[in-house]
Design an enzyme around this catalytic site. Structure first.
Site, PDB file in Angstrom:
ATOM      1  N   TRP A 163      -0.607   1.801  -7.002  1.00 54.69           N
ATOM      2  CA  TRP A 163      -0.367   1.467  -5.597  1.00 54.69           C
ATOM      3  C   TRP A 163       0.319   2.603  -4.852  1.00 54.69           C
ATOM      4  O   TRP A 163      -0.026   2.908  -3.707  1.00 54.69           O
ATOM      5  CB  TRP A 163       0.402   0.142  -5.485  1.00 54.69           C
ATOM      6  CG  TRP A 163      -0.494  -0.987  -5.902  1.00 54.69           C
ATOM      7  CD1 TRP A 163      -0.458  -1.676  -7.083  1.00 54.69           C
ATOM      8  CD2 TRP A 163      -1.624  -1.493  -5.185  1.00 54.69           C
ATOM      9  NE1 TRP A 163      -1.490  -2.571  -7.134  1.00 54.69           N
ATOM     10  CE2 TRP A 163      -2.223  -2.500  -5.983  1.00 54.69           C
ATOM     11  CE3 TRP A 163      -2.204  -1.206  -3.940  1.00 54.69           C
ATOM     12  CZ2 TRP A 163      -3.359  -3.217  -5.577  1.00 54.69           C
ATOM     13  CZ3 TRP A 163      -3.335  -1.919  -3.531  1.00 54.69           C
ATOM     14  CH2 TRP A 163      -3.895  -2.904  -4.346  1.00 54.69           C
ATOM     15  N   ASP A 235       7.209   0.018  -0.595  1.00 56.37           N
ATOM     16  CA  ASP A 235       6.248  -1.081  -0.749  1.00 56.37           C
ATOM     17  C   ASP A 235       6.844  -2.030  -1.783  1.00 56.37           C
ATOM     18  O   ASP A 235       6.967  -1.681  -2.953  1.00 56.37           O
ATOM     19  CB  ASP A 235       4.914  -0.496  -1.238  1.00 56.37           C
ATOM     20  CG  ASP A 235       3.894  -1.575  -1.572  1.00 56.37           C
ATOM     21  OD1 ASP A 235       4.194  -2.777  -1.399  1.00 56.37           O
ATOM     22  OD2 ASP A 235       2.776  -1.206  -2.002  1.00 56.37           O
ATOM     23  N   LYS A 259       2.418 -12.560  -3.695  1.00 57.77           N
ATOM     24  CA  LYS A 259       2.964 -12.518  -5.048  1.00 57.77           C
ATOM     25  C   LYS A 259       4.102 -13.541  -5.157  1.00 57.77           C
ATOM     26  O   LYS A 259       4.019 -14.484  -5.893  1.00 57.77           O
ATOM     27  CB  LYS A 259       3.496 -11.130  -5.383  1.00 57.77           C
ATOM     28  CG  LYS A 259       2.635  -9.974  -4.917  1.00 57.77           C
ATOM     29  CD  LYS A 259       1.359  -9.812  -5.719  1.00 57.77           C
ATOM     30  CE  LYS A 259       0.616  -8.559  -5.295  1.00 57.77           C
ATOM     31  NZ  LYS A 259      -0.630  -8.368  -6.021  1.00 57.77           N
TER      32      LYS A 259
END
Lengths: 424, 424
Positions: A163, A235, A259
């Site tokens: 990511w 992030d 999540k």
């Protein structure tokens, strides 16, 4: 995944009185579409009153699986029940949340409470704006450089997994990013010592991915930009609201909701207000933080139902005692799972350096890798699903976000021990 | 809006057997959170079996309002009931749709069926990709020029209301758009004759907003670009799937879902495949149609629950007989409402030219404008909500999308006549 077997997973046993409650709901009879349904009238015999006194658990509770998916992921059972109970008619409004005007007072009360509860959870000061956006963290990979940088500005990225790497690549379109550390050569199993980082003194920001969902690597502490005017940007998609965070250390924190805090389709951006208002001219209006901040996330129609669901989750996290308590539970869950791996004498292996193992995503492999498919298949038979590792890493991955109950982790650990005994 | 009064609105009376059905559901008992709920065991007497045979309508159905909001907007009652019945456990999967991995076979079946049903509804050929995206039509205002144009390309915009104007303004960042017709000087009450349009022969595309939600102006036919290589592109957010459309006339059709086909948070883009793959270098990855088309809308996590809801609506529209039948109902609803306005001898007025009045959004004013606030307030007391006009236009607006039942429009018309009699 065949998941119709009735295997209670013990989630409700904390409060056995719930079992009595569940059965007061009649079997689902909402045929689809309603206008075609012509069910027979139901005749309830006198004996029914006896069964109410000592009922079995409702079928729907029995059927619930333990879902170890990396996101979208399991949600708190009580939040789902709450959403179910008010899906058709929200608190007497005469309509579903999905039908509400985003400018009506009902939805305004929902989004304002969601923001207020999130501010409590993370102790967010008034110096920061909280935005409820769309498009996932991936949209912010562009939004951040577009809003924070001029095209020629240098910025630093620490890349600890897939990511972080994607965030870096997207930034190349809008500024001059540099990867100042990458874990790629070690297959993304570690995090660098902060004092050895070769930061650019002119960097506008330092970007990290606080928890790498695929590789299971999590920052336990945060680096400080050497340039005191530079920002730390994170992030936090896959560990957002899993533990307390000192927001004041960051210029921007952003996270997809799917999540720990809600369904997919909501992205939360927490941004220091003085950073807003400098977007490059080529910034699409929907990526301009000023537009959203000036309009309290209501410039255009927001993802209303997703925001509502996040609000229910925030309420639930506060009711649990806030993020200090939530972190304790998450540490406990992670510990018994990592212990099971580490104590398996090599039967199970987690490749991540112990000091930076994620509390959220636990990747592991089998010494006998030919057994991995069987592991995943057998676990699914036991109502533990989505344990297959990401295609880029292989093996298994157990995502144990906030809403994964301890009972789920305990069941997985028991299964792992049985599986090992069978195949050792 | 106080909406707790029990005023049945007759929606269910088409099928009186439903009334019997509804009451087999016990009163909602899902306390929140579950772990704090300790309800008393319920004792059901023998007499209960008698009440099942002839029950009152369930409280929740009675409480439903008629919601004339412009979007998010009313959804089909049977779709909401379906969603309610499977929110907690989708068809035996052991989890909610909100918890499903977007790469799992369950969600894949949902998104694939949604796409397939939409293709049936609009008769979309294989020459077109169907994308389920995020960010609303507003994101596409940038996405379209970024994907279709070079920065120096001229493009034409017909501006028939606020949304067309916003689309034009956003395009100025990414190409050379020109407004070739604007209805602004006439307060957006008309649509131009196509033969008088001064189209640029080099324009890459001609953009329209097929239905202006705020101003109630709707294209009944579509202009053809004079340059045969130019594309016709339409924002159909507020009349998407309200009637059949010849998709083959368009290069791109795009629409936010939250009017006719679902909750907010889903944007549908129907794009001719040969147009994909030419995005400008500064295009954020999430705005690049090629990324989404190559990954079947699963490049990153899509708005899964919204897509699921859209799928339920598509099923419902097909079950109604498809868009030919849906259009007939919409024409009937619009007709009785416009008739009521036109036959009021000026008490009510609709400013829009008769030939281009929207079937979806009906703006109207009162000759005695000082009564407008009372109109909205009194209507709300009668369970008809969200009738206030957009702040930029004033007066009233009744949005009567697909899911607004005829009974709702009939009730509004009856109310309008009573209100007129009282105040004439």
């Amino acid at each position: 995944m065949a998941m119709s077997a009735n295997t209670p997973h013990g989630l409700l046993l904390k409060n056995p009185s719930i079992l009595k409650t569940s059965t007061t709901t009649a079997p689902a009879i909402h045929a689809f579409p309603i206008t075609r349904a012509t069910p027979k009238p139901i005749s309830i015999k006198c004996s029914y009153s006896a069964t109410v006194a000592a009922p079995p658990a409702s079928a729907s509770s029995q059927d619930r699986v333990f879902n170890f998916a990396a996101g979208p992921a399991t949600l708190p059972e009580n939040v789902l029940r709450k959403a179910e109970s008010e899906l058709y008619n929200w608190r007497g409004a005469g309509m579903s949340v999905m039908e509400m005007s985003h400018r009506g007072k009902e939805f305004l009360s929902i989004i304002q409470k969601a923001e207020s509860d999130l501010r409590k959870l993370l102790d967010i000061s008034d110096d920061y704006a909280v935005l409820f956006l769309q498009g996932g963290a991936t949209t912010q990979f562009a939004g951040i450089p577009l809003n924070i940088c001029k095209p020629e500005d240098p910025v630093d990225y620490i890349v600890t997994g897939s990511w972080g790497d994607k965030a870096f690549k997207e930034a190349t379109k809008f500024c001059k990013p540099k990867v100042i550390w990458s874990g790629k050569s070690e297959k993304y199993t570690g995090i660098p010592s902060f004092d050895k980082l070769d930061q650019n003194p002119d960097a506008r920001y330092l970007h990290i991915c606080a928890n790498e969902t695929i590789h299971g690597v999590e920052f336990k502490d945060y680096p400080t930009p050497t340039n005191k005017h530079a920002l730390l940007i994170a992030d936090m998609s896959s560990n957002f609201c899993s533990k307390p965070v000192d927001v004041s250390k960051f210029g921007i924190i952003y996270a997809g909701a799917q999540k720990n805090v809600g369904p997919s389709g909501v992205t939360i951006v927490i941004i220091r207000k003085d950073l807003i208002g400098n977007a490059q001219e080529i910034t699409p209006v929907m990526l301009d933080y000023k537009i959203h901040a000036d309009n309290n996330s209501l410039y255009n129609t927001p993802p209303c139902y997703g925001i509502y669901m996040c609000g229910l989750v925030f309420e639930d996290l506060l009711a649990q005692g806030g993020l200090v308590e939530v972190e304790k539970k998450n540490m406990k869950k992670a510990q018994i799972l990592y212990d099971a791996i580490d104590e398996s004498k090599g039967f199970y292996r987690c490749p991540v350096e112990k000091s930076v193992r994620s509390l959220m995503n636990v990747p592991f492999t089998l010494e006998k890798s030919e057994l991995e498919a069987e592991f995943v298949k057998e676990a699914a038979k036991e109502q533990m699903v989505q344990l297959k590792g990401h295609r880029s890493v292989g093996g298994m991955r157990a995502s144990i976000y906030n809403a994964m109950p301890m009972a789920g982790v305990e069941k997985l650990v028991a299964f792992m021990k049985e599986f090992q005994a069978k195949h050792a």
